[in-house]
Design a protein around this motif. Structure first.
Motif, PDB file in Angstrom:
ATOM      1  N   SER A 147       6.079   2.095  -5.082  1.00 38.45           N
ATOM      2  CA  SER A 147       7.466   1.744  -5.370  1.00 38.45           C
ATOM      3  C   SER A 147       7.523   0.554  -6.312  1.00 38.45           C
ATOM      4  N   LEU A 148       8.547   0.530  -7.168  1.00 35.99           N
ATOM      5  CA  LEU A 148       8.817  -0.609  -8.039  1.00 35.99           C
ATOM      6  C   LEU A 148       9.923  -1.493  -7.479  1.00 35.99           C
ATOM      7  N   ASP A 149      10.457  -1.109  -6.343  1.00 34.42           N
ATOM      8  CA  ASP A 149      11.507  -1.871  -5.675  1.00 34.42           C
ATOM      9  C   ASP A 149      10.878  -2.727  -4.575  1.00 34.42           C
ATOM     10  N   ALA A 150      11.142  -4.026  -4.613  1.00 37.60           N
ATOM     11  CA  ALA A 150      10.472  -4.946  -3.687  1.00 37.60           C
ATOM     12  C   ALA A 150      10.770  -4.604  -2.228  1.00 37.60           C
ATOM     13  N   ALA A 151      12.016  -4.262  -1.931  1.00 34.07           N
ATOM     14  CA  ALA A 151      12.372  -3.953  -0.552  1.00 34.07           C
ATOM     15  C   ALA A 151      11.697  -2.666  -0.076  1.00 34.07           C
ATOM     16  N   THR A 152      11.679  -1.659  -0.946  1.00 25.54           N
ATOM     17  CA  THR A 152      11.032  -0.399  -0.578  1.00 25.54           C
ATOM     18  C   THR A 152       9.531  -0.592  -0.432  1.00 25.54           C
ATOM     19  N   PHE A 153       8.931  -1.351  -1.351  1.00 24.31           N
ATOM     20  CA  PHE A 153       7.501  -1.642  -1.236  1.00 24.31           C
ATOM     21  C   PHE A 153       7.216  -2.300   0.104  1.00 24.31           C
ATOM     22  N   ARG A 154       8.044  -3.268   0.497  1.00 19.18           N
ATOM     23  CA  ARG A 154       7.842  -3.969   1.768  1.00 19.18           C
ATOM     24  C   ARG A 154       7.964  -3.001   2.941  1.00 19.18           C
ATOM     25  N   THR A 155       8.885  -2.061   2.858  1.00 19.99           N
ATOM     26  CA  THR A 155       9.041  -1.068   3.932  1.00 19.99           C
ATOM     27  C   THR A 155       7.796  -0.198   4.061  1.00 19.99           C
ATOM     28  N   LEU A 156       7.248   0.238   2.935  1.00 23.94           N
ATOM     29  CA  LEU A 156       6.090   1.136   2.954  1.00 23.94           C
ATOM     30  C   LEU A 156       4.797   0.409   3.300  1.00 23.94           C
ATOM     31  N   ALA A 157       4.583  -0.760   2.695  1.00 24.86           N
ATOM     32  CA  ALA A 157       3.312  -1.469   2.857  1.00 24.86           C
ATOM     33  C   ALA A 157       3.334  -2.483   3.988  1.00 24.86           C
ATOM     34  N   ARG A 158       4.523  -2.769   4.518  1.00 24.71           N
ATOM     35  CA  ARG A 158       4.724  -3.762   5.573  1.00 24.71           C
ATOM     36  C   ARG A 158       4.242  -5.160   5.141  1.00 24.71           C
ATOM     37  N   ARG A 159       4.229  -5.369   3.840  1.00 26.66           N
ATOM     38  CA  ARG A 159       3.871  -6.669   3.270  1.00 26.66           C
ATOM     39  C   ARG A 159       4.699  -6.862   1.996  1.00 26.66           C
TER      40      ARG A 159
END
Length: 370
Positions: A147-159
């Motif tokens: 993901s290029l979206d910070a919030a979505t990245f955080r949801t997927l990677a949990r970091r």
């Protein structure tokens, strides 16, 4: 669909070599020859991606059970000299977690100056080490980015580490680790709408994007066929912004099916856009469009076990032989016999939405090595 689990059967004494060729490369009973080696250097990871690991992580292997840098270099040498390995990918876990990664790369490169040597990483810490691994002899790099979206990245990677991954990709390109390949897993209702944006971002930077169907290798064992975004769905999402034409090059056993990318509006046989694609995109459809018949991979886990298939329920232990003074010929013999037993297919080729007979490997992707 329900999915049952299968514990890996560990064979320390080695497989029954009856019927296996004694001097050929890594061939199997179905006529395939493995020349692409995937070797995991560590099982630890500093992300907790939902399709791979549980939120609290996994029990890591004790340091003494991991192969040392010298053992890794020796096994690579056996693969190349004795068994016809022609390319090597270092994987994890997250390879950059190993402090001696540059030593491993340099050791392999010193013995095999012409061997294509790549690395799969999540990009955390890559900005600081890209030049060092390139100087040690790394050829190319694959970076996971969903993901290029910070919030979505955080949801997927949990970091919250998107900025680090993006910086790592730029550093890899600057260090000459090209083509930089980007691996993206689309999750239904989470980031699947981002497919066109990810492709546009990659094309603008000269990166080679590869979309990967989510595979049943998550540690939580929550994978379902219904929730997986299929290869056809990925192509359909891209079609709203791009036109995809089959790439003319030979696939030659590669996991990704390649497509030439054109602007969706490009028309006319003589238009410049028609003649010159923007780049390529790959789709790795392990579940819905399996490529087992052309598979040429052999895998070694971080504790030195042979897996003939990513979805195997059987592993063959090389580490005791390594540490008990076995010769290269003895190591090659066990490896050759293990690959002879490689199954015809991974077992998902017959699984439909209403079936319940697929047995998921117990080990997750982080423990196996991608």
């Amino acid at each position: 669909m329900s999915v049952s689990l299968g514990l890996p059967q560990i064979r320390g004494a080695g497989p029954d070599p009856s019927g296996a060729p004694r001097e050929a490369g890594l061939v199997d009973r179905h006529g395939r020859r493995a020349t692409d080696m995937r070797l995991s250097v560590i099982d630890k990871c500093n992300l907790r991606c939902t399709y791979c690991m549980p939120a609290d992580g996994l029990p890591w292997l004790p340091a003494g059970q991991l192969m040392t840098s010298a053992e890794i270099v020796r096994l690579v040498g056996v693969g190349v000299r004795e068994l016809g390995v022609a390319e090597l990918r270092l994987t994890g876990g997250e390879p950059l977690v190993r402090r001696d990664l540059e030593e491993i790369v340099a050791g392999v490169r010193a013995e095999h100056p012409e061997l294509p040597l790549s690395l799969t990483t999540n990009g955390i810490g890559l900005a600081a080490r890209a030049q060092a691994v390139a100087d040690a002899g790394l050829t190319r790099i694959n970076i996971s980015l969903d993901s290029l979206d910070a919030a979505t990245f955080r949801t997927l990677a949990r970091r919250d580490r998107l900025a680090d991954v993006l910086a790592g990709a730029e550093a890899a390109a600057a260090a000459g680790l090209t083509p930089v390949k980007i691996n993206a897993v689309l999750m239904r209702g989470v980031n699947d709408h981002e497919a066109p944006e990810l492709l546009a971002w990659a094309l603008a930077r000269g990166f080679a994007l590869r979309f990967i169907e989510q595979m049943p290798l998550d540690a939580d064992h929550g994978w379902t066929r219904e929730d997986m975004v299929t290869a056809q769905e990925i192509r359909d999402r891209l079609a709203g912004r791009f036109r995809l034409d089959p790439h003319p090059g030979r696939r030659n056993g590669a996991p990704a099916e390649l497509w030439d990318v054109h602007p969706a509006a490009a028309t006319g046989e003589n238009s410049a856009a028609e003649a010159e694609p923007l780049g390529t995109v790959g789709v790795i459809a392990s579940v819905t469009e399996p490529f087992c018949a052309d598979c040429k991979r052999t895998r070694i886990t971080a504790e030195g076990r042979i897996r003939s298939c990513l979805f195997s329920h059987e592993e063959f232990d090389l580490l005791p032989l390594l540490r008990e003074g076995a010769t290269d010929a003895e190591l090659a013999g066990r490896w050759r016999a293990a690959m002879w037993l490689k199954p015809r297919a991974h077992g998902m080729d017959h699984v439909s939405l209403d079936s319940a007979d697929y047995v998921q490997p117990e080990r997750s992707m982080s423990a196996i090595g991608g």
